[in-house]
Design an enzyme around this catalytic site. Structure first.
Site, PDB file in Angstrom:
ATOM      1  N   HIS B 167      60.955 108.834  78.418  1.00 43.32           N
ATOM      2  CA  HIS B 167      62.169 109.218  77.692  1.00 43.32           C
ATOM      3  C   HIS B 167      61.803 109.981  76.409  1.00 43.32           C
ATOM      4  O   HIS B 167      62.351 111.056  76.135  1.00 43.32           O
ATOM      5  CB  HIS B 167      62.974 107.959  77.365  1.00 43.32           C
ATOM      6  CG  HIS B 167      64.183 108.181  76.529  1.00 43.32           C
ATOM      7  ND1 HIS B 167      65.461 108.062  77.016  1.00 43.32           N
ATOM      8  CD2 HIS B 167      64.331 108.529  75.215  1.00 43.32           C
ATOM      9  CE1 HIS B 167      66.334 108.323  76.064  1.00 43.32           C
ATOM     10  NE2 HIS B 167      65.671 108.601  74.938  1.00 43.32           N
ATOM     11  N   GLU B 168      60.880 109.437  75.638  1.00 43.14           N
ATOM     12  CA  GLU B 168      60.508 110.085  74.368  1.00 43.14           C
ATOM     13  C   GLU B 168      59.888 111.461  74.614  1.00 43.14           C
ATOM     14  O   GLU B 168      60.203 112.433  73.926  1.00 43.14           O
ATOM     15  CB  GLU B 168      59.544 109.206  73.568  1.00 43.14           C
ATOM     16  CG  GLU B 168      60.142 107.906  73.066  1.00 43.14           C
ATOM     17  CD  GLU B 168      61.475 108.092  72.369  1.00 43.14           C
ATOM     18  OE1 GLU B 168      61.681 109.130  71.729  1.00 43.14           O
ATOM     19  OE2 GLU B 168      62.337 107.204  72.493  1.00 43.14           O
ATOM     20  N   HIS B 171      62.297 114.226  75.311  1.00 40.59           N
ATOM     21  CA  HIS B 171      62.927 114.849  74.140  1.00 40.59           C
ATOM     22  C   HIS B 171      62.132 116.089  73.714  1.00 40.59           C
ATOM     23  O   HIS B 171      62.704 117.075  73.245  1.00 40.59           O
ATOM     24  CB  HIS B 171      63.017 113.858  72.982  1.00 40.59           C
ATOM     25  CG  HIS B 171      64.166 112.901  73.109  1.00 40.59           C
ATOM     26  ND1 HIS B 171      65.464 113.317  73.295  1.00 40.59           N
ATOM     27  CD2 HIS B 171      64.216 111.543  73.068  1.00 40.59           C
ATOM     28  CE1 HIS B 171      66.260 112.253  73.375  1.00 40.59           C
ATOM     29  NE2 HIS B 171      65.529 111.166  73.243  1.00 40.59           N
ATOM     30  N   TYR B 182      71.685 117.283  68.742  1.00 42.24           N
ATOM     31  CA  TYR B 182      71.679 115.831  68.896  1.00 42.24           C
ATOM     32  C   TYR B 182      72.928 115.193  68.303  1.00 42.24           C
ATOM     33  O   TYR B 182      72.856 114.340  67.422  1.00 42.24           O
ATOM     34  CB  TYR B 182      70.411 115.278  68.245  1.00 42.24           C
ATOM     35  CG  TYR B 182      69.949 113.952  68.795  1.00 42.24           C
ATOM     36  CD1 TYR B 182      69.564 113.827  70.129  1.00 42.24           C
ATOM     37  CD2 TYR B 182      69.889 112.836  67.991  1.00 42.24           C
ATOM     38  CE1 TYR B 182      69.130 112.625  70.638  1.00 42.24           C
ATOM     39  CE2 TYR B 182      69.460 111.612  68.487  1.00 42.24           C
ATOM     40  CZ  TYR B 182      69.074 111.518  69.812  1.00 42.24           C
ATOM     41  OH  TYR B 182      68.645 110.314  70.310  1.00 42.24           O
ATOM     42  N   GLU B 191      70.238 112.888  75.372  1.00 40.28           N
ATOM     43  CA  GLU B 191      69.842 111.512  75.675  1.00 40.28           C
ATOM     44  C   GLU B 191      69.788 111.278  77.190  1.00 40.28           C
ATOM     45  O   GLU B 191      68.869 110.650  77.705  1.00 40.28           O
ATOM     46  CB  GLU B 191      70.859 110.540  75.060  1.00 40.28           C
ATOM     47  CG  GLU B 191      70.463 110.061  73.692  1.00 40.28           C
ATOM     48  CD  GLU B 191      69.063 109.474  73.709  1.00 40.28           C
ATOM     49  OE1 GLU B 191      68.819 108.543  74.489  1.00 40.28           O
ATOM     50  OE2 GLU B 191      68.209 109.951  72.958  1.00 40.28           O
ATOM     51  N   ASP B 266      75.858 106.475  65.524  1.00 41.82           N
ATOM     52  CA  ASP B 266      74.901 106.872  66.560  1.00 41.82           C
ATOM     53  C   ASP B 266      75.014 108.377  66.869  1.00 41.82           C
ATOM     54  O   ASP B 266      75.026 108.788  68.025  1.00 41.82           O
ATOM     55  CB  ASP B 266      75.142 106.019  67.815  1.00 41.82           C
ATOM     56  CG  ASP B 266      74.137 106.281  68.925  1.00 41.82           C
ATOM     57  OD1 ASP B 266      72.982 106.616  68.616  1.00 41.82           O
ATOM     58  OD2 ASP B 266      74.530 106.175  70.104  1.00 41.82           O
ATOM     59  N   HIS B 271      73.769 107.592  72.339  1.00 39.18           N
ATOM     60  CA  HIS B 271      73.199 106.571  73.225  1.00 39.18           C
ATOM     61  C   HIS B 271      74.287 105.762  73.919  1.00 39.18           C
ATOM     62  O   HIS B 271      73.995 104.831  74.659  1.00 39.18           O
ATOM     63  CB  HIS B 271      72.290 105.623  72.444  1.00 39.18           C
ATOM     64  CG  HIS B 271      71.096 106.289  71.849  1.00 39.18           C
ATOM     65  ND1 HIS B 271      71.106 106.825  70.586  1.00 39.18           N
ATOM     66  CD2 HIS B 271      69.871 106.537  72.358  1.00 39.18           C
ATOM     67  CE1 HIS B 271      69.917 107.352  70.328  1.00 39.18           C
ATOM     68  NE2 HIS B 271      69.151 107.203  71.380  1.00 39.18           N
TER      69      HIS B 271
HETATM   70 ZN   LIG Z   1      66.345 109.370  73.185  1.00 40.22          ZN
END
Ligand SMILES: [Zn+2]
Ligand SMILES: [Zn+2]
Lengths: 109, 452
Positions: B167-168, B171, B182, B191, B266, B271
Site C-alpha cells: 500500500h505504501e 502511493h 490527496y 487510497e 481525514d 480512508h
Molecule cells: Zn494510504
C-alpha cells in the site's frame, strides 16, 4: 494557566475511537516544561504566519495530522501540523503534546 | 467470463497484450513507431509501447535497490541504514519484513506490469522502521516509507502485514503517475489504488498464490492484537465490517455511493470513502475470475496510468475513474470484461461518467486508409460501439484517451494510432512487420467535409 486540546486525524486507517479529542491543563506539567510548551506553540505559530513555502513534502500519504489548540481564558489559538512537517519546531511541538497528553492522564473533554 | 482456472495461479508473463503482440525485429518496430508518432502525439506512442513490448524491455533493465533504515524509536528520517540490497537477514523482524515486503512489491510491479520501481526508472526503495515510540502508523512521506512498531496493546508492528507495505509503495507509484490529489474523492481514489496494489501483493506472495475468490480481501489482517475486536483495518470485500471495538470504534467505511461520507476529517475521508471503489474492485476481480493480476489488476493499473486521470488530478471523481476502467477493460480484453467491470461499479452505486456528446466515438464512421501513403485509398464504413468494439466492413477494437484514437483489427496485426478532433481523426498505421501507411476517419454525415 492554559488548556491544551489536540486530536489526531488521518493515518493509515481511520479509527473513530482514536480520533477523539484529548485535553490537558498545562498546570499539570512542571513549570519549565509548561513554559517551553507554550513558547514552542508560539514559535510554530509565528513560522506559520511568516511562511510562504509548503510545510510538508509533496505526495505524502497516510500521514497523521495534529490539530492543536491552546486556550488561555477566552483566547483560543489553533494550529494544524502535518506529521512530516518540514519545520523542526512543529515536529518538536507534536512530540511534546503527545507526550504530555499521555502523561497528564486520560482525556476528559 | 469465468474461465476454468486451476486452484493455483500461474506465474504470468510480463505485460504483453495477446491481441496486440508485436512481431518483427526491433528496427522494424522502431520505424513503425517513428511513423506512427509523426502524425500523433507522444502519448499515442507511449500507449502503443505500453500495449506491446515496453514491459519486456523495462523488465530486462529493472533495478531493485532496497535500503532499510532504523530510526531507533526516534523521529529521525531516514535514520541509520541497517540492510541494503543483497545483505543477509538481520534477525530484526521489522527490518527483515520491510526488506521482504519491499521486494515482493517490487517483484509484482516488475513481473506483472513491467514496471521498473516506483518511478519506472529504477528509483531506490527507501524505508525506515522503528519510527517514533509505539507509533501506530505506516506512511509515505513523499520520498520514503515509514513504519511504526505499534503500541503492542492494540497494534502490532506495521511491517507485519505485507499488504501495508505494498500500500505504501503504491502511493509512490501514484505520485509518479496520476498524482491524484490527496483530498476528497481524488484522495479516496489514491487510497483505493494503494489498497488494490496492497491486496494484490498479499495474494501474489501467498503460498500458494491466491485467486480473487480465495483471498480474504482484508487489509492489515496482522496488525491488530487479540485485544481488539476486529479482523483488520479494512475489508475490500465488505467495507465497514473490519472492526467494531470499544476503543477503536466501528469501521466507518461505506460500501455504496448512497452511504458516501461527507467529512473534513481525514483529508475529506480518504480512508473512509475508499471503501466504495475498493468493493467495486473486489466485485470486478471476482467477476473476471482467476487472480487479480491476470485481468482486474491490469485494468486498474492502466486506468491509474491514463494521462486523462493526471489531467483531472484534483477533480477526479469515482465516476471518472470508473469510466477509465471500462475503457481499459474494453481495450485490453473486450466487451465481456467491460460488462463485468461496469456491473461492479453499478453494484456500488457508481455510474461511469460519460464524455461530452461532441466527443462521442460511438457512431458511424467512414475510414479511408492507404498502405504506403499513396494517393489511392480504400474506404470502409465502420460502426463504433460503446463497448470498445467496431463492426461493419471491418471488425476490431477501438480505444480512446483524450484526443488519441487507437484501432486494432480482428484480422491481422495492423495497429492504427491517430488524433481525433471532433468529426475527424487522422493518423498512421503499421503492421510492425514492414508495412506502414496513413489513414483518416470521418464521422458519417459530418457537415462540410468533402469525401464523407
Ligand atoms: Zn494510504
Ligand atoms: Zn479468467
Amino acid at each position: 494557566m492554559a488548556r491544551v486540546r489536540y486530536h489526531v486525524e488521518g493515518g493509515f486507517a481511520f479509527f473513530p475511537g482514536l480520533a477523539a479529542e484529548r485535553v490537558f491543563e498545562t498546570e499539570a506539567l512542571p513549570e519549565p516544561q509548561r513554559d517551553e510548551l507554550l513558547d514552542l506553540f508560539e514559535t510554530v505559530r509565528a513560522h506559520r504566519l511568516s511562511s510562504t513555502g509548503p510545510m510538508a513534502p509533496g505526495g505524502a500519504a497516510d500521514q497523521q495530522t495534529y490539530v492543536i489548540e491552546v486556550q488561555e481564558s477566552s483566547d483560543v489559538r489553533r494550529i494544524v501540523v502535518d506529521e512530516f512537517d518540514q519545520d523542526p519546531a512543529a515536529r518538536e511541538l507534536v512530540a511534546r503534546v503527545r507526550e504530555c497528553a499521555e502523561r497528564c492522564g486520560p482525556a476528559t473533554p | 467470463m469465468n474461465h476454468a482456472h486451476g486452484i493455483f495461479c500461474g506465474v504470468i508473463p510480463p505485460f504483453v497484450h495477446e491481441h496486440m503482440a508485436v512481431h518483427g525485429d526491433d528496427r522494424t518496430r522502431r520505424n513503425a513507431l517513428a511513423a506512427l508518432s509523426l502524425d500523433t502525439t507522444v502519448r499515442a506512442e507511449r500507449l502503443i509501447v505500453d500495449l506491446t513490448a515496453a514491459g519486456v524491455a523495462a523488465q530486462a533493465t529493472a533495478h531493485k535497490e532496497r535500503a532499510v533504515h532504523t530510526a531507533d524509536n526516534t523521529g529521525a528520517l531516514p535514520g541509520t541504514l541497517v540492510r541494503s540490497e543483497g545483505d543477509p537477514s538481520t534477525g530484526d523482524p521489522a527490518v527483515d519484513e520491510a526488506y521482504d515486503g519491499l521486494g515482493a512489491t517490487f517483484d509484482l510491479l516488475q513481473e506483472v506490469f513491467g514496471r521498473n520501481s516506483l518511478d519506472d526508472a529504477g528509483m531506490p526503495l527507501i524505508s525506515t522502521v522503528h519510527y517514533q515510540d509505539k507509533y501506530n502508523n505506516a506512511a509515505w512521506d513523499g520520498r520514503q516509507m515509514i513504519f511504526g512498531d505499534g503500541d503492542g496493546q492494540y497494534f502490532n508492528r506495521f511491517t507485519a502485514a505485507v499488504d501495508v507495505i505494498g500500500h505504501e509503495l503504491a502511493h509512490g507509484v501514484t505520485t509518479h503517475e496520476s498524482d491524484l490529489l490527496y483530498m476528497h474523492q481524488s484522495g479516496a481514489l489514491n487510497e483505493h489504488f494503494s489498497d488494490v496494489i496492497g491486496a494484490m501483493v498479499k495474494q501474489y506472495v501467498a503460498v500458494p498464490r491466491q485467486t480473487a475468490e480465495k483471498a480474504d480481501w482484508i487489509i492489515g489482517a496482522e496488525l491488530l492484537t487479540s485485544a481488539v475486536n476486529g479482523v483488520g483495518l479494512r475489508s475490500m470485500k465488505a467495507p465497514g465490517t473490519a472492526f467494531d471495538d470499544p476503543v477503536l470504534g466501528k469501521d466507518p467505511q461505506p460500501d455504496h455511493m448512497s452511504r458516501y461520507v461527507e467529512t473534513l476529517s481525514d483529508n475529506g475521508g480518504v480512508h473512509i470513502n475508499s471503501g466504495i471503489p475498493n468493493r467495486a474492485f473486489h466485485l470486478a476481480a471476482t467477476g473476471l475470475g482467476g487472480c487479480t493480476w491476470e485481468k482486474s489488476g491490469r485494468i486498474w493499473y492502466a486506468a491509474m496510468r491514463d494521462p486523462e486521470l493526471r489531467r483531472l488530478r484534483g477533480t477526479a471523481r469515482f465516476e471518472d475513474f470508473a469510466r477509465l476502467t471500462l475503457e481499459h477493460a474494453a481495450a485490453l480484453y473486450g466487451p465481456a470484461e467491460r460488462a463485468v467491470v461496469e456491473d461492479a461499479w453499478q453494484q456500488v452505486g457508481v455510474t461511469a461518467g460519460t464524455v461530452p456528446a461532441a466527443e462521442q466515438v460511438a457512431d458511424v464512421w467512414v475510414l479511408h486508409y492507404s498502405w504506403g501513403c499513396t494517393d489511392s485509398s480504400t474506404r470502409a464504413v465502420l460502426t463504433f460501439h460503446q463497448d470498445g468494439s467496431f463492426s461493419g466492413d471491418l471488425a476490431g477494437k477501438w480505444h480512446r484517451q483524450d484526443g488519441t484514437l487507437l484501432l486494432s483489427f480482428d484480422d491481422g496485426p495492423a495497429q492504427y494510432a491517430g488524433t481525433l478532433v471532433g468529426d475527424v481523426a487522422t493518423g498512421a498505421m503499421s503492421t510492425f512487420a514492414g508495412a506502414d501507411g496513413c489513414w483518416h476517419l470521418i464521422r458519417r454525415g459530418a457537415a462540410g467535409i468533402v469525401g464523407n
